[in-house]
Enzyme design. Structure first.
Site, PDB file in Angstrom:
ATOM      1  CD  GLU A 280       8.005  -3.708 -11.702  1.00  0.00           C
ATOM      2  OE1 GLU A 280       8.331  -2.660 -12.273  1.00  0.00           O
ATOM      3  OE2 GLU A 280       7.066  -3.765 -10.879  1.00  0.00           O
ATOM      4  CG  ASP A 359       5.407   2.261 -14.664  1.00  0.00           C
ATOM      5  OD1 ASP A 359       4.226   1.946 -14.460  1.00  0.00           O
ATOM      6  OD2 ASP A 359       6.274   2.236 -13.783  1.00  0.00           O
ATOM      7  CD  GLU A 387       4.402   4.883  -9.899  1.00  0.00           C
ATOM      8  OE1 GLU A 387       5.560   4.441  -9.838  1.00  0.00           O
ATOM      9  OE2 GLU A 387       3.410   4.192 -10.232  1.00  0.00           O
TER      10      GLU A 387
END
Length: 665
Positions: A280, A359, A387
């Protein structure tokens, strides 16, 4: 002695979480003997002396005769339980904790606190307790500077950072010490104090701002919590002025060697580095044509003389995919990058692998990396910060999810479980901030406590751990409160799953902040998080015969199980297969009817949870009750939004009506 002794409890106004004063009454009312020496023994003595000061008991140091004591806490140098292990037993009216190291005595003390009054009743045969996993760590994604997009804490849902504020160290070490105390009480022994995405200010923690890290280490040290630091792979360039960060360049290695020596001079018990590389946008060894093993081993070599470890994250994938290219599969990435490197990593290099291949979704298969690298030290990484599971605005106790992962056997029934393969440790992305309740949502404290206890014993029953958390957090709770909390938390993960992304397909969230539904939010993005819903069906074909081949990354029997829709578990069907909406699940329902039914069920279950919490108002402090009630209002609103958007989308996409005739917009 004041019951709010600053060296024991959080500052005024901060919740004591699972260590309220009342939890220490059974210990503090009695007479205790402590034998041993060293800084952690002093911590144990301080805890017992404080409790006795509050509740009228007595503590004695280094007596030679055990007679007349209710509790004996003893360090025995020649015992064989490891530095963190201890034995516990009760006979003849005396409870005894014996440890072979200072850390073991500290953990043994908190075992007595967990047991409460039962620690001092009847007889109990001697039990041996030792952690199954040596390293049990929290990764804080805390930024020193406030990031313009992610804020002070990336993916933080409990306020600001405990450590940093507006570019500077907070300096509130009393609270950091209280945090270390909470962690020790559930078995966590390491903390990484800054974000794995290392920006300019965070990079300097390795050099001219090292003193700030040393201060944090000093506050955590009394509770046996070692400090780790996330570092940028490009540090020799951005901090040292070198023209390269090539891990095979001798000047680069010398720079890192000097940096490591300076860290250990300031923090002798420093744990090591955490590295996110070639991921990333973060720099890594690929820039120089080197492998991840090359990068990790260089850092491992400079840490080895000091006893340190490098945690090298396996979260490496192409985040610039073309959504039209169905051959590129983000789920394959960790295995494809790292499995060929098995046995190439140094002994003090740990490959830190997310528990699933994507993820931290509400439902994923277990990462195939855990079955593919038997000669590499692997750590399991989970996400306590919610998240993708409600962001601490929704109740979602993750103990059952984590337990499923840790008990999964990559080689089938005869093989080892993931928890047994995690020789490099268990790591959780922290869910803690500067909120008075630590985790924003008071009930989200259960996730942090549960992680610590499962990290200590991955095979533990998560429901038993939940009962521990309830008993500690709400001492002497009446049965109505205990049962109410159990009912709210036990099934909350599956409730959340019911009203969000179905059958393992994942995501369907608002881009960027990831809160709330957006079925196509990432569908045409470069991030590789697709559901491929069309008028004929939904799901990602990851079979070997017709898809990306991801299913073949598993060993038998799982490769065969996942290869066919006929054998794939319902809860993972859309992760592995693209099927028609009329495909019949093992449950007997069609995919589309399952989607409709579970969305409605999820909302109903949240509405019932809100009612249960309201009924407990007379048993919970007013401020705590109000905070949770406010969060339940938001959870009900959010669940209804998820239900309506998911159901409406798939009604329009499939053209198949709800068999029960309910309103779908």
């Amino acid at each position: 002695m004041n019951s709010r002794d600053a060296s024991r409890l959080p500052p005024e106004g901060v919740d004591p979480a699972w260590l309220p004063v009342e939890a220490f009454r059974p210990l503090g009312e009695r007479r205790t003997l402590i034998r041993g020496s060293g800084p952690l023994v002093e911590t144990v003595h301080g805890e017992v002396a404080w409790a006795c000061g509050v509740f009228g008991g007595e503590v004695v140091r280094d007596g030679s005769d055990d007679a007349g004591y209710d509790l004996v806490l003893d360090v025995v140098a020649d015992a064989e339980w490891g530095d963190e292990g201890f034995t516990y037993g009760r006979e003849g009216g005396r409870t005894t904790v014996t440890a072979s190291g200072q850390r073991g005595l500290l953990y043994g003390l908190f075992q007595v606190v967990r047991l409460g009054g039962t620690a001092f009743r009847g007889d109990r045969p001697r039990e041996e307790h030792r952690p199954a996993v040596a390293l049990r760590m929290l990764d804080h994604w805390d930024n020193v500077d406030v990031h313009p997009v992610m804020g002070q804490v990336e993916r933080g849902y409990a306020g600001g950072s405990l450590f940093w504020r507006d570019g500077r160290a907070r300096g509130e070490l009393e609270r950091v010490r209280a945090y270390g105390r909470l962690l020790a009480a559930c078995g966590i022994n390491a903390v990484c104090v800054n974000n794995v995405n290392v920006h300019a200010s965070e990079a300097r923690l390795l050099t001219d701002r090292l003193g700030e890290v040393a201060d944090l280490a000093s506050a955590l040290r009394p509770y046996g919590v070692r400090t780790h630091l996330s570092v940028t792979f490009a540090a020799p360039v951005v901090l040292g002025g070198l023209p390269t960060a090539d891990p095979l360049d001798e000047a680069v290695r010398q720079w890192w060697s000097g940096a490591a020596a300076r860290v250990y001079a300031a923090i002798p018990d420093f744990g090591g580095f955490v590295v996110k590389a070639d991921s990333e946008g973060q720099p890594g060894p690929f820039t120089y044509g080197r492998s991840h093993a090359d990068g990790a081993n260089m850092l491992a070599s400079v840490l080895a003389p000091h006893g340190g470890t490098v945690h090298w994250r396996a979260f490496v994938y192409d985040h610039r995919q073309d959504w039209r290219d169905r051959s590129t599969d983000r789920a394959r990435a960790a295995y494809d990058h790292f499995a060929p490197l098995d046995a190439e990593f140094a002994d003090n290099a740990v490959l830190q692998v997310k528990h699933g291949p994507m993820d931290f979704q509400v439902r994923e298969p277990v990462s195939p990396v855990f079955g593919a690298m038997p000669r590499t030290r692997l750590a399991v990484e989970v996400q306590a910060t919610q998240e993708y599971t409600g962001q601490q605005r929704h109740v979602c106790w993750l103990g059952p999810m984590w337990s499923e992962v840790l008990r999964f056997r990559p080689a089938g029934e005869g093989g080892l479980a993931v928890g047994e393969l995690a020789g490099g440790g268990l790591v959780a992305v922290s869910n803690v901030g500067d909120d008075p309740y630590w985790t924003g949502h008071p009930l989200a404290q259960a996730n942090l406590y549960t992680f610590g206890r499962l990290a200590w014993q991955p095979s533990a029953d998560p429901l038993r751990v939940l009962d521990e958390w309830i008993a500690l957090t709400f001492p002497s709770a009446p049965e109505r409160l205990t049962e109410g909390l159990r009912s709210l938390l036990r099934g909350s993960w599956r409730t959340y799953e019911k009203y969000t992304a179905p059958l393992g397909v994942g995501f369907m969230v608002q881009p960027g902040h990831h809160y709330g539904p957006s079925v196509d939010g990432y569908e045409y993005s470069p991030w590789g998080t697709y559901h491929f819903a069309d008028r004929d069906g939904i799901g990602v074909d990851r079979s070997t015969a017709t898809g990306t081949g991801y299913a073949a990354q598993y060993a038998a029997p799982w490769a065969g199980v996942y290869e066919s829709p006929a054998t794939c578990p319902d809860e993972l069907l859309l992760f592995f297969h693209h099927v028609p909406y009329t495909h019949v699940l093992h449950s007997g329902k069609t995919v589309i009817q399952h989607i409709y039914d579970t969305r409605f069920e999820g909302v109903e279950e949240v509405e019932e949870a809100r009612r249960v919490w309201a009924s407990l108002a007379d048993l919970v402090g007013a401020e705590r009750h109000a905070r949770v009630a406010e969060r339940y209002e938001e959870q009900v609103r959010g669940a209804r939004e998820w239900r309506d958007q998911i159901n409406s989308y798939f009604l329009r996409k499939s053209g198949v009506p709800d068999a029960r005739g309910r309103t779908i917009w």
